[in-house]
Scaffold this active site. Structure first.
Site, mmCIF file in Angstrom:
data_model
loop_
_atom_site.group_PDB
_atom_site.id
_atom_site.type_symbol
_atom_site.label_atom_id
_atom_site.label_comp_id
_atom_site.label_asym_id
_atom_site.label_seq_id
_atom_site.Cartn_x
_atom_site.Cartn_y
_atom_site.Cartn_z
ATOM 1 N N HIS A 1 7.047 -0.561 11.339
ATOM 2 C CA HIS A 1 5.778 -0.610 10.619
ATOM 3 C C HIS A 1 5.761 -1.570 9.415
ATOM 4 C CE1 HIS A 1 5.385 2.805 13.130
ATOM 5 N NE2 HIS A 1 5.843 3.706 12.306
ATOM 6 N N GLU B 1 5.773 8.931 1.967
ATOM 7 C CA GLU B 1 5.343 10.146 2.663
ATOM 8 C C GLU B 1 5.822 11.339 1.857
ATOM 9 O OE1 GLU B 1 5.717 10.129 7.115
ATOM 10 O OE2 GLU B 1 7.173 8.592 6.608
ATOM 11 N N LYS C 1 10.745 9.283 2.494
ATOM 12 C CA LYS C 1 10.226 10.623 2.773
ATOM 13 C C LYS C 1 10.403 11.480 1.501
ATOM 14 C CE LYS C 1 10.388 10.312 7.598
ATOM 15 N NZ LYS C 1 9.504 9.145 7.766
ATOM 16 N N LYS D 1 1.446 10.616 -0.620
ATOM 17 C CA LYS D 1 1.376 9.946 0.680
ATOM 18 C C LYS D 1 0.508 8.710 0.478
ATOM 19 C CE LYS D 1 0.704 9.585 5.366
ATOM 20 N NZ LYS D 1 1.730 9.215 6.324
ATOM 21 N N ASP E 1 3.345 0.193 18.309
ATOM 22 C CA ASP E 1 3.670 0.458 16.912
ATOM 23 C C ASP E 1 2.355 0.978 16.367
ATOM 24 O OD1 ASP E 1 3.710 0.202 14.122
ATOM 25 O OD2 ASP E 1 5.329 -1.267 14.238
ATOM 26 N N HIS E 2 2.258 2.283 16.126
ATOM 27 C CA HIS E 2 0.920 2.827 15.886
ATOM 28 C C HIS E 2 0.268 2.277 14.612
ATOM 29 C CE1 HIS E 2 2.917 5.736 13.217
ATOM 30 N NE2 HIS E 2 1.732 6.035 12.735
ATOM 31 N N GLY F 1 5.732 12.667 30.319
ATOM 32 C CA GLY F 1 5.891 13.436 29.078
ATOM 33 C C GLY F 1 4.572 14.099 28.711
ATOM 34 N N ALA F 2 3.838 14.527 29.744
ATOM 35 C CA ALA F 2 2.475 15.023 29.521
ATOM 36 C C ALA F 2 2.428 16.376 28.828
ATOM 37 C CB ALA F 2 1.744 15.112 30.850
ATOM 38 N N ARG G 1 7.194 18.378 33.960
ATOM 39 C CA ARG G 1 8.144 19.183 34.729
ATOM 40 C C ARG G 1 7.686 20.635 34.865
ATOM 41 N NH1 ARG G 1 13.859 17.762 32.248
ATOM 42 N NH2 ARG G 1 12.404 17.531 30.541
ATOM 43 N N LYS H 1 7.809 3.589 20.388
ATOM 44 C CA LYS H 1 9.028 3.291 19.649
ATOM 45 C C LYS H 1 9.935 4.521 19.656
ATOM 46 C CE LYS H 1 9.143 3.835 15.050
ATOM 47 N NZ LYS H 1 8.933 5.014 14.202
ATOM 48 N N LEU I 1 3.607 14.427 21.599
ATOM 49 C CA LEU I 1 2.810 13.207 21.417
ATOM 50 C C LEU I 1 1.525 13.266 22.254
ATOM 51 C CD1 LEU I 1 2.778 10.242 20.236
ATOM 52 C CD2 LEU I 1 3.567 9.552 22.486
HETATM 53 C C1 BG6 Z 1 6.394 7.237 12.643
HETATM 54 C C2 BG6 Z 1 7.733 7.622 12.104
HETATM 55 O O1 BG6 Z 1 6.489 6.067 13.402
HETATM 56 O O2 BG6 Z 1 5.501 7.051 11.553
HETATM 57 C C3 BG6 Z 1 7.645 8.872 11.246
HETATM 58 O O3 BG6 Z 1 8.620 7.844 13.184
HETATM 59 C C4 BG6 Z 1 6.595 8.684 10.164
HETATM 60 O O4 BG6 Z 1 8.878 9.184 10.659
HETATM 61 C C5 BG6 Z 1 5.301 8.197 10.759
HETATM 62 O O5 BG6 Z 1 6.422 9.922 9.518
HETATM 63 C C6 BG6 Z 1 4.308 7.844 9.678
HETATM 64 O O6 BG6 Z 1 3.075 7.561 10.251
HETATM 65 P P1 BG6 Z 1 1.726 7.714 9.453
HETATM 66 O O7 BG6 Z 1 0.677 7.217 10.403
HETATM 67 O O8 BG6 Z 1 1.582 9.160 9.089
HETATM 68 O O9 BG6 Z 1 1.877 6.860 8.231
#
Ligand code: BG6
Length: 486
Positions: A239, A215, A335, A340, A176-177, A9-10, A43, A147, A14
């Site tokens: 999260h 958000e 959302k 935020k 999970d970032h 997916g380069a 691809r 995810k 993301l």
């Molecule tokens: C992602 C969600 O994991 O996290 C998004 O899929 C969301 O919908 C995003 O907007 C929020 O991340 P952050 O780091 O901006 O709080």
């Protein structure tokens, strides 16, 4: 640390917005190992030169450091574009190419496969990575996976079975970032490196805990994915339950990846599973309608015109263990909210003093956009009378001019290269989180509220108030300054 980093997916969003800028930032900090290569699998009909030009543009746009030619040139030398259709091409051809790269970059056969592709392709890629031709003589083989990890417990289990048929648990890095965010890691330090907080975090002293994830943006271009997910799967299953498990867990005997995750998973398993009646009582859903300059959710690209998908959830949870029994945990995630902000707000019980009704102490762990800790406590008002007033201490670690917090992906990429798994979700955590979320979604199945039910810029539907009002409480928010005495 020596690795060939193979990105499927380069050419995707993301990779351009997060992964390559993170690699650049790591290079800027001197954190890219000597023997290292990035194999960008895509691809499109690019060669390495063309791909590198696009990556450079993305880095210039998204990296937290401004682009310096010499650093970029050194990173560029490590990048190779490999044109490959991961659904149809022969993986032995990829294997052959990777052997050349192993030899050229002296990676010792260590590989990390990063799946930056749509979730429906995870299984196909992983199944192909099992091929004999991809085995190396020595070296590790790791898999990093984005995810969503499944869309419910059943599909998550299926996916997990497919992955564990190829990689052992210690070589699977489920992303999970939020776990890579600076303040997420700081929660443990704040709790366990201080004598003044940890002894109070329990049912004897805590009145309530609120976790907020707000958000301002809508779903934007991600309608196709989001309409099948909704806020509870997109944000809460991953999260927010991670935040709860970290703030509520016991002190691990050792701060190792195993023991930390053992303690976190105990919290997830201790969450009370709701009956359908309890879901109706303790969980409220919302979906945004049209705003002055914002589309209604149902008018977003790739969203069903009659979509029953929620973009907001407010709920009350109970952790049924000795530390937290009886303490309400409230959660709000949505959302198109007014601000935020992600924060954990802990309100302590009232401390009676001379018959004066002082305000309860409040501790806020600010995850973003500010990173820090806020504490409200009581003191005597200056003057002849003995009045008690709330006063505040506010620590903000990223407010200093010039302070530049590392992006979550930098930490996560580095940890995966080192084989350090604490900041990745272990299977039993994912499993327990799905169990909890599935019971709620099951109860929702046959009944869609009258959506849309909130305007962009509102705190969800009016009904969300009853979740806290039923206990005589109010929703709290520090960042954005709505609660005047927070
Ligand atoms: C992602 C969600 O994991 O996290 C998004 O899929 C969301 O919908 C995003 O907007 C929020 O991340 P952050 O780091 O901006 O709080």
């Amino acid at each position: 640390m020596n690795n060939a980093f193979v990105i499927f997916g380069a050419t995707g969003d993301l990779t351009h917005r997060k992964l390559m800028p993170a690699f650049y930032n790591l290079a800027h900090e001197g954190n890219i190992p000597e023997n290292f290569a990035i194999v960008a699998v895509g691809r499109r009909d690019y060669d390495t030169e063309k791909y590198a030009r696009l990556v450079k543009e993305s880095i210039a746009r998204h990296s937290r450091f401004s682009l310096k030619e010499d650093i970029w040139e050194r990173l560029k030398e490590r990048i190779r574009y490999f044109r490959f259709n991961f659904l149809h091409d022969d993986y032995c051809r990829l294997a052959e190419y990777l052997r050349e790269i192993d030899a050229e970059a002296q990676t010792g056969g260590n590989r990390i496969y990063y799946l930056a592709v749509a979730p429906e392709h995870f299984a196909t890629i992983v199944a192909n990575l099992k091929k004999k031709c991809l085995r190396t003589n020595g070296g590790h083989s790791r898999c990093m996976i984005e995810k969503p990890f499944g869309s419910d417990l059943r599909t998550a289990k299926e996916l997990n079975d497919q992955i564990t048929a190829v990689f052992s648990e210690k070589n699977i890095f489920r992303i999970d970032h939020y776990l890579g965010k600076e303040m997420f890691q700081n929660i443990m330090a704040i709790r366990f490196a201080n004598a003044i907080f940890e002894p109070l975090l329990n049912r004897d002293h805590v009145e309530q805990v609120q976790i907020l994830s707000a958000e301002t943006r809508g779903v934007g271009a991600r309608g196709h994915y989001y309409d099948n997910a909704g806020e509870i799967r997109d944000m809460i299953q991953s999260h927010l339950l991670q935040l709860i498990s970290l703030i509520a867990m016991e002190r691990p005997a050792e701060f190792s990846d195993q023991e930390i995750r053992d303690e976190k998973v105990k919290v997830l398993r201790a969450l009370r599973r709701y009956s359908p009646d309890e879901v109706a009582r303790y969980v409220v859903r919302g979906q945004y309608g049209v705003g002055d300059d914002a589309l209604a959710y149902r008018d977003e690209v790739n969203v069903d015109k009659n979509s029953p998908t929620e973009t907001f959830v407010a709920m009350k949870l109970f952790i049924e263990n000795d530390r937290w029994r009886g303490v309400p945990f409230y959660l709000r995630s949505g959302k198109r909210m007014p601000v935020k902000a992600t924060e954990i707000i802990i309100e302590f019980k009232n401390a009676a003093y001379r018959g004066i009704n002082a305000k309860n102490n409040i501790l806020v762990i600010k995850i973003q956009p500010e990173e820090g800790v806020f504490l409200r406590f009581n003191a005597k008002e200056i003057g002849a009378r003995h009045n008690i007033i709330p006063v505040k201490m506010d620590f903000c670690q990223n407010c200093e001019i010039g302070f530049n917090s590392p992006e979550a992906y930098e930490k996560l990429l580095l940890d995966a290269m080192r084989g350090e798994a604490t900041l990745f979700a272990r299977w039993d955590e994912v499993e327990a989180a799905w169990e909890f979320v599935d019971t709620i979604r099951e109860a929702w199945k046959n009944d869609v509220p009258p959506f849309p039910n909130y305007r962009p810029g509102a705190w969800g539907p009016a009904e969300a108030e009853r979740i806290v009002a039923a206990d005589g409480k109010k929703w709290l928010v520090l960042q954005g300054g709505e609660n005047e005495d927070l």
